[in-house]
Design a protein around this motif. Sequence first.
Motif, PDB file in Angstrom:
ATOM      1  N   GLU A  28       3.820 -30.852  -8.588  1.00  0.00           N
ATOM      2  CA  GLU A  28       4.034 -30.403  -7.217  1.00  0.00           C
ATOM      3  C   GLU A  28       2.693 -30.046  -6.573  1.00  0.00           C
ATOM      4  N   PRO A  29       2.165 -30.917  -5.684  1.00  0.00           N
ATOM      5  CA  PRO A  29       0.874 -30.626  -5.051  1.00  0.00           C
ATOM      6  C   PRO A  29       0.826 -29.329  -4.256  1.00  0.00           C
ATOM      7  N   LEU A  30       1.975 -28.811  -3.818  1.00  0.00           N
ATOM      8  CA  LEU A  30       1.967 -27.539  -3.097  1.00  0.00           C
ATOM      9  C   LEU A  30       1.325 -26.430  -3.927  1.00  0.00           C
ATOM     10  N   PHE A  31       1.438 -26.524  -5.240  1.00  0.00           N
ATOM     11  CA  PHE A  31       0.879 -25.495  -6.110  1.00  0.00           C
ATOM     12  C   PHE A  31      -0.613 -25.682  -6.355  1.00  0.00           C
ATOM     13  N   GLN A  32      -1.204 -26.705  -5.772  1.00  0.00           N
ATOM     14  CA  GLN A  32      -2.656 -26.879  -5.841  1.00  0.00           C
ATOM     15  C   GLN A  32      -3.364 -26.104  -4.739  1.00  0.00           C
ATOM     16  N   ASN A  33      -2.596 -25.396  -3.928  1.00  0.00           N
ATOM     17  CA  ASN A  33      -3.127 -24.647  -2.792  1.00  0.00           C
ATOM     18  C   ASN A  33      -4.012 -23.502  -3.278  1.00  0.00           C
ATOM     19  N   ASN A  34      -5.239 -23.451  -2.784  1.00  0.00           N
ATOM     20  CA  ASN A  34      -6.161 -22.406  -3.249  1.00  0.00           C
ATOM     21  C   ASN A  34      -5.716 -21.010  -2.840  1.00  0.00           C
ATOM     22  N   THR A  35      -4.853 -20.894  -1.830  1.00  0.00           N
ATOM     23  CA  THR A  35      -4.340 -19.582  -1.446  1.00  0.00           C
ATOM     24  C   THR A  35      -3.627 -18.905  -2.609  1.00  0.00           C
ATOM     25  N   LEU A  36      -3.008 -19.696  -3.481  1.00  0.00           N
ATOM     26  CA  LEU A  36      -2.252 -19.154  -4.606  1.00  0.00           C
ATOM     27  C   LEU A  36      -3.154 -18.720  -5.754  1.00  0.00           C
ATOM     28  N   LEU A  37      -4.453 -19.084  -5.695  1.00  0.00           N
ATOM     29  CA  LEU A  37      -5.324 -18.936  -6.869  1.00  0.00           C
ATOM     30  C   LEU A  37      -4.587 -19.462  -8.098  1.00  0.00           C
ATOM     31  N   PRO A  38      -4.219 -20.748  -8.097  1.00  0.00           N
ATOM     32  CA  PRO A  38      -3.265 -21.271  -9.070  1.00  0.00           C
ATOM     33  C   PRO A  38      -3.747 -21.284 -10.511  1.00  0.00           C
ATOM     34  N   VAL A  93      -4.466 -27.686 -15.436  1.00  0.00           N
ATOM     35  CA  VAL A  93      -3.044 -27.867 -15.756  1.00  0.00           C
ATOM     36  C   VAL A  93      -2.629 -26.922 -16.875  1.00  0.00           C
ATOM     37  N   GLU A  94      -3.470 -26.771 -17.887  1.00  0.00           N
ATOM     38  CA  GLU A  94      -3.142 -25.912 -19.027  1.00  0.00           C
ATOM     39  C   GLU A  94      -3.152 -24.432 -18.659  1.00  0.00           C
ATOM     40  N   SER A  95      -4.042 -24.046 -17.755  1.00  0.00           N
ATOM     41  CA  SER A  95      -4.193 -22.619 -17.452  1.00  0.00           C
ATOM     42  C   SER A  95      -3.255 -22.127 -16.366  1.00  0.00           C
ATOM     43  N   SER A  96      -2.726 -23.024 -15.546  1.00  0.00           N
ATOM     44  CA  SER A  96      -1.931 -22.588 -14.399  1.00  0.00           C
ATOM     45  C   SER A  96      -0.491 -22.280 -14.785  1.00  0.00           C
ATOM     46  N   PRO A  97       0.068 -21.198 -14.270  1.00  0.00           N
ATOM     47  CA  PRO A  97       1.495 -20.930 -14.484  1.00  0.00           C
ATOM     48  C   PRO A  97       2.389 -21.805 -13.610  1.00  0.00           C
ATOM     49  N   TYR A  98       1.783 -22.538 -12.675  1.00  0.00           N
ATOM     50  CA  TYR A  98       2.539 -23.411 -11.774  1.00  0.00           C
ATOM     51  C   TYR A  98       2.510 -24.853 -12.286  1.00  0.00           C
ATOM     52  N   PRO A  99       3.515 -25.639 -11.963  1.00  0.00           N
ATOM     53  CA  PRO A  99       3.513 -27.065 -12.339  1.00  0.00           C
ATOM     54  C   PRO A  99       2.645 -27.880 -11.379  1.00  0.00           C
ATOM     55  N   ILE A 100       1.337 -27.663 -11.434  1.00  0.00           N
ATOM     56  CA  ILE A 100       0.446 -28.267 -10.451  1.00  0.00           C
ATOM     57  C   ILE A 100       0.394 -29.789 -10.566  1.00  0.00           C
ATOM     58  N   ALA A 101       0.706 -30.329 -11.736  1.00  0.00           N
ATOM     59  CA  ALA A 101       0.669 -31.782 -11.897  1.00  0.00           C
ATOM     60  C   ALA A 101       1.874 -32.452 -11.246  1.00  0.00           C
TER      61      ALA A 101
END
Length: 484
Positions: free
Chosen positions: A450-460, A440-448
């Motif tokens: 929006e689960p769509l941003f947990q997609n490994n394709t994005l290398l989140p 959560v701290e390292s990702s530029p996406y709001p992964i907590a």
Amino acid sequence: MCRIRRTAQQRIIDGKELVRDIATTARVCYVRLMGRHILFINPWIYDFSAYDLWYKPLGLLSLASQLRIQGAVITFIDCLDAFHPAMHDEFQIKMAKRNASGEGSYAAERIPKPPPLKTVPRHFHRYGISPRVFQNILKSISRPDLILITSMMTYWYPGLFDTVSQVKSAYPGIPVVLGGNYVTLCPHHALLSGADFCLPGPGESSLPPLLNDLLGMDMPLYSDVNKLDSCPYPAFDLIHPLNYVPLLTSRGCPYRCSYCASHLLNHGFRRRDPIRVADEITFWHTRFGVHNFSFYDDALLVDPEEMAIPLIREIIRRRAPLHFHCPNGLHLRELTPELGVLLYRGGFQTIRFGFETSDLTRQKSTGGKVTNSELAEAVGHLKRAGYRSRDIGIYILCGLPGQPAAEVKESIDHVRSAGARPILAEYSPIPGTDLWNDAVESSPYPIADEPLFQNNTLLPCKSASLTYSTYQGLKHKARIPLPH
């Protein structure tokens, strides 16, 4: 008739009370389901890419088998069906292709990307049967009394939501129940699905009291979830054609790797009797002609004297022409010369092992389940047993929080120098795992949020050094053919 006097919302969150209610239900309720029609659905995958590595919804089909024994009439719809005959008329869809072993691509249709992913420069697809085929199937079956839908990856929820929407439109007023991994890992987000009930955790435990509430029918627990061999075989006979069968010899894992959700999806580590597993393999082979089997255990090779060695010896003794596949990642530490020979003689054609990284510090911080020297030793055992370098797949995690690109490159080089084939596995952050807060701290996406941003394709959660071009170069490096 016994009834559980709490709301569905409470049952979703309140796990301890649910366990007590289940125990009460098992003691005092003995009326079977008596012909109630229950529809089971494996939903679509909506994603940038998807590939079938011998996957079937084991949990869903296990529940179907138990309810069928209780007297329910079962219908199963697999939205990922690669062989549905009506798909030959869907000319706008790229058809599925399968290898002789059963693995391969799903049917795919390009669809608009969800708004949060609109800037991602890749095409988005619906994988599986077309909506028209799905709707025609719904029209062709009798009206169910209950609909159960499973789930897998957290970021696949758009396909799940669409499935819920279509069944509620086809069967207004019929209760829709969601379960599976996504519901367990993201229970509050799952409430947005439009389903009537969300059941996290093992369905064998959470479903009986709900069936009692919804249908007024009491379902005794047919099996003891702590004694896995008391469970009936999953209802794979509902799949046509049945060209492979996935297996579980255990639930859970004795390790607790920081990136893995096994301890969240399964409580403790429980195993079956290896001879009972061999009996199941023989059943599907002799009754349905199945030759290919996949193991989806998290710890098949752990303590091999308890499971892997007696199981494979029994497989060899029965002398059936079978092929086995292990796409989930086996434990390298357990490899011995004897086990390497048994795997080879037992027909284990697809062997994949979890290594993750050659970096010593990260090995320890992510779980400490294997070392560099253990990798080299295990590969040596396997090659002496008869496996070629290209047969031995070693998973390397890419895109972990704070992981520099150089570490991934060094891990690829290390695996290749050990005489095995590196396979990049892009990291997907999973809620509730030990690595989640770092993700959560390292990702530029709001992964907590929006689960769509947990997609490994994005290398989140990739580091600054892991640029897109660098990542493509690493993928190419990992795919360079081995010399032998």
